[in-house]
Design an enzyme around this catalytic site. Structure first.
Site, PDB file in Angstrom:
ATOM      1  CG  HIS A 504      -1.736   1.090   1.252  1.00 20.65           C
ATOM      2  ND1 HIS A 504      -2.470   1.590   2.176  1.00 20.65           N
ATOM      3  CD2 HIS A 504      -2.315   1.992   0.407  1.00 20.65           C
ATOM      4  CE1 HIS A 504      -3.307   2.592   2.100  1.00 20.65           C
ATOM      5  NE2 HIS A 504      -3.171   2.972   0.764  1.00 20.65           N
ATOM      6  CG  HIS A 509       0.097   6.262  -0.720  1.00 22.64           C
ATOM      7  ND1 HIS A 509      -0.688   7.683  -0.414  1.00 22.64           N
ATOM      8  CD2 HIS A 509      -0.719   5.243  -0.586  1.00 22.64           C
ATOM      9  CE1 HIS A 509      -2.063   7.032  -0.468  1.00 22.64           C
ATOM     10  NE2 HIS A 509      -2.008   5.779  -0.191  1.00 22.64           N
ATOM     11  CG  HIS A 695      -4.260   3.589  -4.216  1.00 23.67           C
ATOM     12  ND1 HIS A 695      -5.602   3.967  -3.738  1.00 23.67           N
ATOM     13  CD2 HIS A 695      -3.548   3.411  -2.908  1.00 23.67           C
ATOM     14  CE1 HIS A 695      -5.695   4.571  -2.614  1.00 23.67           C
ATOM     15  NE2 HIS A 695      -4.431   4.338  -1.942  1.00 23.67           N
ATOM     16  CG  ASN A 699      -7.078   2.350   0.020  1.00 22.93           C
ATOM     17  OD1 ASN A 699      -6.576   2.724   0.992  1.00 22.93           O
ATOM     18  ND2 ASN A 699      -8.317   3.241  -0.077  1.00 22.93           N
ATOM     19  CB  ILE A 848      -8.383   7.834   0.299  1.00 17.74           C
ATOM     20  CG1 ILE A 848      -8.785   7.765   1.765  1.00 17.74           C
ATOM     21  CG2 ILE A 848      -8.240   6.230  -0.365  1.00 17.74           C
ATOM     22  CD1 ILE A 848      -9.224   8.976   2.432  1.00 17.74           C
TER      23      ILE A 848
END
Length: 848
Positions: A504, A509, A695, A699, A848
């Site tokens: 993740h 990110h 993602h 997520n 997010i």
């Protein structure tokens, strides 16, 4: 007064002539009309006539400046305000006087002399040929007394650098130069400057040595992707470590919208009030202990939990958080409690214990890209240490096959959390943490479901000798069944840490941020590739900044809730050493893990070893659709490989990603050379896949699976007891009590649930794959047709996913918990509000 001959005096005649000339000149000017649309945030006023606009021509050059000719100034007057979805929208009608030969407007420049910033949504103009020209702005415009400069926006026409109209060439260069800054000073809120820095803001040495953290990035020991530079001052105890602020600098164009920020804060407060504050004693240094029963854990999700913030808890909070945030918390605590649904995995009360559910989540859960085919038996670590799983442990469980036969048929798989964890275990196993490194072997049945064969849990030797191994085998009853369940929980802890830190955080990110920075610095806003990528960067940098403030920093939520504790980010740096951008794409990843074989006739050019791999099957279709869209888009602008090589901005962009943004990887030979159109298409497809589908896959299912801590605990507080010990006797007396004591304490557990609840929510302003926030983002009809075809392809994929989910032969698409796999369901309907926990939908970006 008369002169001889009856003529006017010369001065009066000159005055008349000047008036006539001015009138004649004015009457020959053309008028360009348009609209400016501004969004109003609460508490902020519209700029009105304190803001002015001018146009730059894209077809006529001013010889004095070398830039496009400029129009007269138009001020924003008499705006009309309406409300849309709770947001005030003010529209100004404007008009500009221009020379007849002014040509087509190509850019606008805004001067804000108002006291406040304002959010410019868009501008539209009609030129003399009645052609409409759009400017899709979506950006803050700050007062010029702060910025010392006006704000420039280009129209929605895209140009490669060598095709830029001469009138816009200098503006294009100047805008990029201003976005790069000079690499000095502390960034201010109103500055639009993108630069790189190391992760030197994770520690807090002022709180003591236990809060010191290594700087990530810039060294062989701790390589890492770069983040956005803020220029904050160093801490007193360590000038190399930057101070942490909740409101740290994020370039204005990367910030959450006021609506989304408010929604995000509200979701966080409600989750904290429901899950965390009832356990507030441990938050403030008073141990709240363990859960006493499984029913107590299920009770976390009832709406009757106390949310009132009062007494000593309120006083403690008041000293810990900002006044405006404390006010929001206390207000929310007095409102009607928010309903929190039971996580899907817990709807079947015993599903989390089921072996089939345990292995099915490796194919269709929230960390589905770790499982791989077993290459050698017994498994062997990189340093040459063999596993102690023996042939006798598993061969009786291979449906009549020998180990050699099963491996030749690609039917033995491994979930391997051994090699990367082993060097860190001694440092992890302090302060009540009891973690193993693990290997889990699995067998592919004839119906294409998996069954577990064995779990090996390993520890480093206390004397520095050989590793200590224990092997656990599946069992359905008695003591062995309880020990097997304990072993599965320790594997789940490993997988939870890997999921949050690697799959993740790191692989979506963190690795994406350098691409965003490089795009803003090196690709003009009018570059077609900038426009292609822009929606896939929405909100990512702001979310990453928030993560550095509260999630991944010293004492942050991940350190408090994961078994990896204080070494969490250091561990992610160790795994970044093995990261390769060319393996970030799904087909390459599947091939690397031996979950597929090459096949040019299949989606993504690979064939899955077995089709009932939901993440792989759905993902390959999404990948192929993205690649088709990217290929068609790029082919509009690049005719051959030479057109890619000659694009100075693309070459500078790629050089900077490789040598600066991911500078610790600059000498790797696997980077695309970016000398062919194929290179560009592969890189863009990989980047869009990472930001959207990958993602989404890791997520948005978190609450459904990890929201129930029994299914995916994040830390264990006890090792598995061994016969002959006092712990084993305690275990025999009450296996359930021993298991509950092995799980995280109440506060850590509820904090983890609150976190995944917030992370799993879609926000109401999300824009999904195949869609854009504005229908006028490009003036090229061919581009709109390409995007339309992309949406149609995604719609067909949705139908096929729905058909697969209904197929009783595909058992891995719904395990014993009956959670249908929809994490890669595009959800292209775009039918308005989609906020909340839906378990489906692929947003364009890591938002997010």
């Amino acid at each position: 007064m008369e002169q001889r001959g009856g003529g006017l005096c010369s001065s009066l005649q000159n005055c008349v002539n000047a008036i006539h000339k001015a009138h004649t000149s004015h009457s020959t000017k053309h008028i360009i009309k348009g609209q400016i649309i501004i969004q109003q945030s609460r508490g902020e006023s519209v700029p009105g006539s304190a803001a002015s606009v001018q146009l730059f021509s894209c077809s006529q050059v001013d010889p004095n400046t070398g830039k496009g000719k400029m129009s007269g100034i138009a001020k924003l007057r008499d705006g009309k305000t309406n409300k849309h979805s709770g947001i005030k929208i003010t529209t100004y009608e404007i008009k500009f006087h221009v020379e007849p030969e002014f040509g087509i407007p190509g850019a606008i420049v805004i001067k804000n002399q108002h006291k406040d910033r304002f959010f410019l949504q868009s501008a539209s103009l009609k030129d003399s040929g009645n052609r409409t020209i759009y400017f899709d702005c979506n950006s803050w415009v700050y007062p010029t007394h702060k910025t010392k400069t006006e704000r420039l926006f280009f129209s929605n026409t895209s140009y490669l650098p060598n095709q830029t109209p001469k009138a816009l060439v200098e503006l294009r260069k100047e805008e990029l130069t201003s976005l790069r800054g000079d690499g000095t000073g502390e960034r201010k809120e109103w500055e639009r400057i993108y630069d790189y820095d190391y992760y030197n803001d994770l520690g807090n040495p002022n709180k003591g040595s236990q809060h010191m953290r290594p700087i990530l990035g810039g060294s062989k020991t701790y390589p890492y992707p770069r983040r956005c530079r803020t220029g904050r001052p160093g801490r007193n105890q360590d000038n190399q470590t930057e101070t942490i602020k909740l409101d740290m600098y994020v370039p204005p164009d990367e910030r959450l919208s006021p609506k989304k920020l408010s929604e995000f804060i509200s979701n966080s407060i409600q989750a904290a009030l429901h899950f965390v504050l009832p356990e507030a004693k441990s938050l403030f240094g008073k141990d709240s202990g363990n859960f006493e029963s499984f029913d107590e854990i299920r009770d976390l999700f009832t709406s009757s939990r106390n949310q009132v913030v009062e007494g000593w808890v309120a006083e403690k909070l008041k000293r810990m958080v900002a006044p405006d945030l404390f006010k929001k918390i206390t207000q929310a605590s007095k409102e009607k409690p928010t309903e929190f649904p039971l996580p899907r995995i817990a709807e079947n009360e015993l599903a989390w214990k089921d072996d089939e559910e345990f292995v099915q989540q490796m194919l269709a859960g929230i960390n589905p890209a770790v499982i791989q085919s077993l290459e050698t038996f017994p498994p062997k670590s990189k340093n040459g240490v063999w596993s102690t799983i023996k042939q006798s442990h598993i061969e009786h469980n291979l449906d009549g096959l020998t180990i050699e036969e099963a491996m030749n048929q690609w039917r033995i798989f491994i979930l391997d959390h051994h090699d990367y964890l082993m060097p860190f275990l001694n440092r992890m196993n302090t302060k009540g943490v009891c973690a193993y490194a693990s290997r889990t072997l699995l067998f592919l049945r004839n119906d294409k479901t998996l069954k577990p064969l064995a779990i090996e849990l390993s520890l480093p030797s206390s004397s520095g000798g050989e590793e200590i191994h224990r092997v656990f085998l599946p069992s359905m009853q008695g003591t062995e069944a309880a020990l097997w369940q304990f072993a599965k929980s320790h594997v789940a802890v490993n997988d939870s840490c890997h999921h949050q830190l690697i799959s993740h955080w790191l692989k979506t990110h963190a690795v994406a941020e350098p691409f965003i920075i490089a795009t803003r610095r090196q690709l003009s806003a009018m570059h077609p590739i900038h426009r292609l990528l822009d929606p896939h960067f929405k909100d990512t940098m702001h979310m990453n900044a928030l993560a550095r403030s509260v999630l991944i920093n010293s004492g942050g939520i991940l350190e408090k809730t994961l078994a990896t504790g204080e070494i969490s980010m250091e561990l992610s740096s160790a795994l970044y050493k093995d990261w390769r951008f060319d393996e970030q794409g799904l087909p390459a990843d599947l091939l690397k893990r031996d979950m597929a074989v090459p096949n040019p006739d299949r989606p993504g050019g690979v064939w899955l070893l077995f089709e009932d791999y939901p993440y792989g099957a759905d993902g390959l279709e999404i990948w192929a659709a993205i690649k088709t869209c990217v290929t068609n888009f790029c082919s509009l602008f690049y005719t051959n490989d030479e057109s890619v090589r000659s694009d100075d901005e693309i070459q500078a962009w790629w050089w900077e990603i490789r040598n600066v943004g991911h500078g610790d990887k600059c000498n790797e030979t696997w980077w695309y050379s970016m000398t062919t159109l194929t290179d560009l298409i592969e890189a863009l497809t990989t980047l869009i896949w990472t930001s959207s589908a990958l993602h989404a896959a890791v997520n948005f299912g978190q609450y459904g699976y990890a929201g129930y801590p029994l299914n995916r605990p994040t830390v264990c507080r006890k090792f598995i007891p061994e016969e002959g010990t006092q712990e084993f006797a305690e275990f025999l007396r009450d296996p359930d009590k021993y298991y509950l004591q092995m799980l995280p304490e109440r506060f850590e557990m509820t904090l983890s649930v609150a976190l995944v609840k917030v992370l799993s929510q879609h926000t109401s302003d999300e824009v999904y794959l195949g869609h854009r926030s504005s229908v006028v983002w490009s003036d090229n009809e061919q581009i709109h047709q390409i995007l339309k075809q992309f949406r149609e392809n995604l719609l067909q994929i949705e139908k096929r996913i729905s058909e697969r989910n209904k197929n009783p032969q595909l058992k891995n698409r719904w395990g014993p918990a009956k959670i249908t796999y929809k994490l890669l369901y595009p959800d292209t309907s775009n039918d308005g509000f989609k906020g909340g926990i839906t378990g489906k939908g692929i947003p364009n970006s890591i938002s997010i």
